[in-house]
Every structure is written in structure tokens, then in C-alpha cells.
Design a protein around this motif. Structure first.
Motif, PDB file in Angstrom:
ATOM      1  N   GLY A 326      61.048  30.231  75.123  1.00 47.48           N
ATOM      2  CA  GLY A 326      61.116  30.932  73.849  1.00 47.48           C
ATOM      3  C   GLY A 326      59.922  31.836  73.643  1.00 47.48           C
ATOM      4  N   ALA A 327      58.729  31.368  74.045  1.00 44.53           N
ATOM      5  CA  ALA A 327      57.525  32.194  73.915  1.00 44.53           C
ATOM      6  C   ALA A 327      57.638  33.456  74.759  1.00 44.53           C
ATOM      7  N   TYR A 328      58.227  33.334  75.944  1.00 36.86           N
ATOM      8  CA  TYR A 328      58.412  34.495  76.818  1.00 36.86           C
ATOM      9  C   TYR A 328      59.315  35.535  76.156  1.00 36.86           C
ATOM     10  N   ILE A 329      60.400  35.096  75.547  1.00 36.49           N
ATOM     11  CA  ILE A 329      61.332  36.012  74.888  1.00 36.49           C
ATOM     12  C   ILE A 329      60.670  36.680  73.683  1.00 36.49           C
ATOM     13  N   LEU A 330      59.891  35.917  72.927  1.00 34.75           N
ATOM     14  CA  LEU A 330      59.333  36.405  71.663  1.00 34.75           C
ATOM     15  C   LEU A 330      58.094  37.267  71.824  1.00 34.75           C
ATOM     16  N   HIS A 331      57.373  37.134  72.923  1.00 36.39           N
ATOM     17  CA  HIS A 331      56.018  37.690  72.970  1.00 36.39           C
ATOM     18  C   HIS A 331      55.983  39.221  72.914  1.00 36.39           C
ATOM     19  N   THR A 332      57.062  39.900  73.283  1.00 36.84           N
ATOM     20  CA  THR A 332      57.071  41.364  73.184  1.00 36.84           C
ATOM     21  C   THR A 332      56.818  41.817  71.748  1.00 36.84           C
ATOM     22  N   VAL A 362      49.147  31.869  71.086  1.00 43.82           N
ATOM     23  CA  VAL A 362      49.281  30.810  70.084  1.00 43.82           C
ATOM     24  C   VAL A 362      50.490  31.041  69.188  1.00 43.82           C
ATOM     25  N   VAL A 363      50.655  32.264  68.703  1.00 47.26           N
ATOM     26  CA  VAL A 363      51.771  32.561  67.796  1.00 47.26           C
ATOM     27  C   VAL A 363      53.106  32.453  68.522  1.00 47.26           C
ATOM     28  N   SER A 364      53.201  32.987  69.737  1.00 48.41           N
ATOM     29  CA  SER A 364      54.470  32.955  70.481  1.00 48.41           C
ATOM     30  C   SER A 364      54.911  31.525  70.761  1.00 48.41           C
ATOM     31  N   PHE A 365      53.985  30.701  71.243  1.00 45.61           N
ATOM     32  CA  PHE A 365      54.332  29.304  71.524  1.00 45.61           C
ATOM     33  C   PHE A 365      54.594  28.545  70.225  1.00 45.61           C
ATOM     34  N   GLY A 366      53.822  28.840  69.187  1.00 46.30           N
ATOM     35  CA  GLY A 366      54.015  28.153  67.916  1.00 46.30           C
ATOM     36  C   GLY A 366      55.359  28.466  67.293  1.00 46.30           C
TER      37      GLY A 366
END
Length: 381
Positions: A326-332, A362-366
């Protein structure tokens, strides 16, 4: 049976820990992109007046060093889980699940996250997208989602192979793990392929300008990605990850570190003396040739080290690994939101990179962890 149960429980923890670290590295490699070209999703931070030759050389090396192993590890680990999952679910059920788990995040990232990133990036100072006509703005670009496309293609290949030969998954630890000769032959062969693929600059430039821009940036490594995916599948049958030759791993890791430091010297020298690099058509393939030699040592050492230290790191890092997709998808999108307030405050480029990397991670993983609290979303990411 006792060995199989023990290794399966152990594998889940340390491989999840590695996934968390690798996705954090993926975020780290993307942050400096905001300093050049069209920036990151249109967010371009002008640092030409404050950036030194040392900083230019370091960040070029930084990108090269991380790119030499992070995506390789993602395909290696992905392949490791495929045979058992296909055996458990069957080909059709497995592909249906993969289509949902890869397809829905892909469409969400492509149509919502990536496009929202571009729209926000256009609002920033110095954005190269700001003056473009609406129909020329690079909407609906694959970007980092190229990984999902390629991974699904590899899943299809494995399922086709299973459909042709039948599902015969069984753990056989009598097959020894690869020895030095296998490591050398594979590194040399794939290094040559990497160099040849890198030399096809027109192909990658054309793809880079298309909706498949992410494949244009990573397509030259496709044969190595496929090799590592297959190697991961093969390792699952024989528990090779858990049976690495520690002596060989450490020796090759030392070679990898030597090549990494040598490449640092090269990039710093070329930054201070641009005349040293007169023909990028020769230098770029040569640097790509070294990728497998660097990757083999780092990948194997990470596997070995995390196996031996998984209890020390604790389950919190493994939990982050579960949230890493999920962090990978969101980090962009998250990176754009982080760069907007940080990048234009006049901070030193080093401070921008460090703070943006930490905050985005931190934000992406959170956020991914919070989204996974919703059962339906947890099934997808």
C-alpha cells in the motif's frame, strides 16, 4: 515436515521485514528526482544556484546504487511466494485473486493518485507542467505502477508453465543452493544483456514519452527481473533462501561493496570533471553491466542478515512489510504533498532530501496501515 513448518514461519517474518526496507529505499530513490528534468509529478525544485558538484555527483551515485538492487529484490521475493500460492489456490483462482489485488490498486493509482499528483504538481512554483496545454499534460501515465504490470505478466508466465506441466509443488531440500560458478555465469550473462538493453536508447526514450513511462525507465532490466522472479520460484521449491552459503554470501557482498564504492568515485570524478565522460553511449551500458554483480551480493546478504536478526528487529518491521504494498502505491501522491511545503522554503538540498524521504516514508506506511484496517481494502493492499 518439521523443517518445512519451521522455515515457513521464519520466512514470513524476515521477508516482510526486507520488503519494508526495500519500499523505503524506493521512496528514497524518488525524492532527488524533484531536482531535475520535469521533477517529480511536476514538482520541480530549482536548486541550480545552491547545489555543488559534490552534491550532483553524490545524488547521481545515490540513484545508481539504490537502483542496482531494490527492484531486483522485489521481484525475487515476489517469485518466492508464487508456487505455494498457485498450488494452494489453483491456477484460475490464483489469477482471479492476482487480477483483483494488482488490477484494482493499479487502476486506482493510474487514474486517481498519479493524476492527482500531476494536478497538484502544476500548482507549485517552477513546475514545467504549468505552461502546458491541457491536452499535453502527462495524465494517465503508469509511473511507478509499471511494477504491477510486469509482475502480473510474470505471474501469467508461471501459471502457463504450471498449466502445461501440471502442478507438482513439493519442497525438496536435497537440491543444493547455487554455488559460485552459477553466481558468476548468471551475473556475466545478465550483465551483458543489461548492457545491450541499455544501448537501445531510442526504445526507452519512446516509451518514456508514452503512457508506459515507468517501463521506459526500467525496461532495460526486464531480463534480470524475469531471472530473479524465476529464481525466487525455484528457491521456494528448495528453501534456498534459508540455506544460503554464508561464506560465499559474505565474499560476494564484499565485491558488491567494492563496486559500489568504485562507482561513487566515478560519479564524483565525473561531476567535478565532466570531460572525463565523453561518451554516455558507452558509459551507461558499462555501468548497467555491473548491476548483477552488485545485486547478487546485496540481495543475498540482506536475506542472510535479516534471517539472523529478525527477532532483534521485532514484528513491528514485519508489520511495516505487510503495509509496504500500500505504501508503494500511495507514495507518488504523498511525495508530492510532502515536497510542496518543504521544497520551496530555501532549505539546503540535503535537508530537503532527508526530511522529504523520512516524512514520505512515515506517512505512506502509516496511511497504508490505517487503510488496511478496512477488511475490503486489506484484501487488496
Amino acid at each position: 515436515m518439521a523443517y518445512q513448518q519451521m522455515s515457513t514461519a521464519k520466512r514470513a517474518l524476515y521477508l516482510d521485514q526486507i520488503k519494508a526496507i526495500i519500499v523505503a529505499f524506493v521512496i528514497a530513490i524518488h525524492v532527488p528526482i524533484a531536482f531535475g528534468g520535469i521533477g517529480w509529478s511536476g514538482v520541480r525544485i530549482p536548486v541550480e544556484e545552491s547545489i555543488s558538484s559534490f552534491t550532483i555527483g553524490f545524488f547521481r551515485w545515490y540513484s545508481y546504487a539504490l537502483n542496482s538492487f531494490i527492484m531486483y529484490m522485489m521481484f525475487l521475493i515476489s517469485g518466492y511466494f508464487v508456487p505455494r500460492s498457485v498450488h494452494k489456490k489453483g491456477v484460475l483462482r490464483y489469477l482471479k485473486g492476482r487480477l483483483l489485488r494488482l488490477g484494482i490498486p493499479f487502476l486506482t493509482g493510474l487514474l486517481l493518485l498519479n493524476n492527482a499528483s500531476k494536478l497538484l504538481g502544476m500548482l507549485t512554483p517552477s513546475s514545467p507542467l504549468a505552461g502546458l496545454p491541457w491536452n499535453e499534460i502527462p495524465f494517465n501515465r503508469v509511473g511507478v505502477l509499471w511494477f504491477l504490470v510486469v509482475l502480473f505478466a510474470f505471474d501469467l508466465l508461471y501459471c502457463a508453465w504450471v498449466a502445461l506441466r501440471g502442478d507438482r509443488f513439493a519442497v525438496d531440500t536435497s537440491v543444493p543452493s547455487p554455488r559460485l560458478r552459477s553466481w558468476l555465469v548468471s551475473a556475466i550473462s545478465l550483465g551483458i544483456l543489461e548492457a545491450l538493453m541499455m544501448s537501445q536508447t531510442d526504445i526507452w526514450a519512446t516509451l518514456g514519452r508514452s503512457v508506459f513511462d515507468g517501463i521506459g525507465a526500467q525496461g532495460m532490466h526486464i531480463f534480470t527481473y524475469l531471472f530473479l522472479f524465476v529464481l525466487g520460484c525455484k528457491a521456494s521449491f528448495h528453501r534456498w533462501f534459508e540455506r544460503l552459503d554464508a561464506h560465499l554470501v559474505v565474499k560476494w557482498f564484499r565485491l558488491s561493496m567494492f563496486l559500489i564504492l568504485a562507482s561513487l568515485a566515478f560519479f564524483l570524478s565525473s561531476a567535478f570533471n565532466p570531460s572525463l565522460v565523453n561518451d554516455s553511449a558507452i558509459v551507461a551500458p558499462l555501468m548497467c553491466f555491473l548491476y548483477p554483480f552488485i545485486a547478487w551480493g546485496i540481495l543475498s546478504y540482506l536475506l542472510l542478515w535479516f534471517q539472523r536478526n529478525e527477532e532483534r528487529l521485532g514484528p513491528w518491521l514485519a508489520t511495516a512489510g505487510v503495509n509496504s504494498y500500500g505504501a508503494y502505491i500511495l507514495h507518488t501522491l504523498v511525495l508530492v504533498l510532502v515536497l510542496m511545503p518543504i521544497g520551496f522554503t530555501g532549505l539546503n538540498p540535503w535537508i530537503i532530501v532527508i526530511s522529504a524521504t523520512v516524512l514520505t516514508t512515515v506517512v505512506s506506511f502509516g496511511v497504508a496501515g490505517q487503510l488496511r484496517r478496512v477488511p475490503l481494502i486489506a484484501r487488496l493492499i
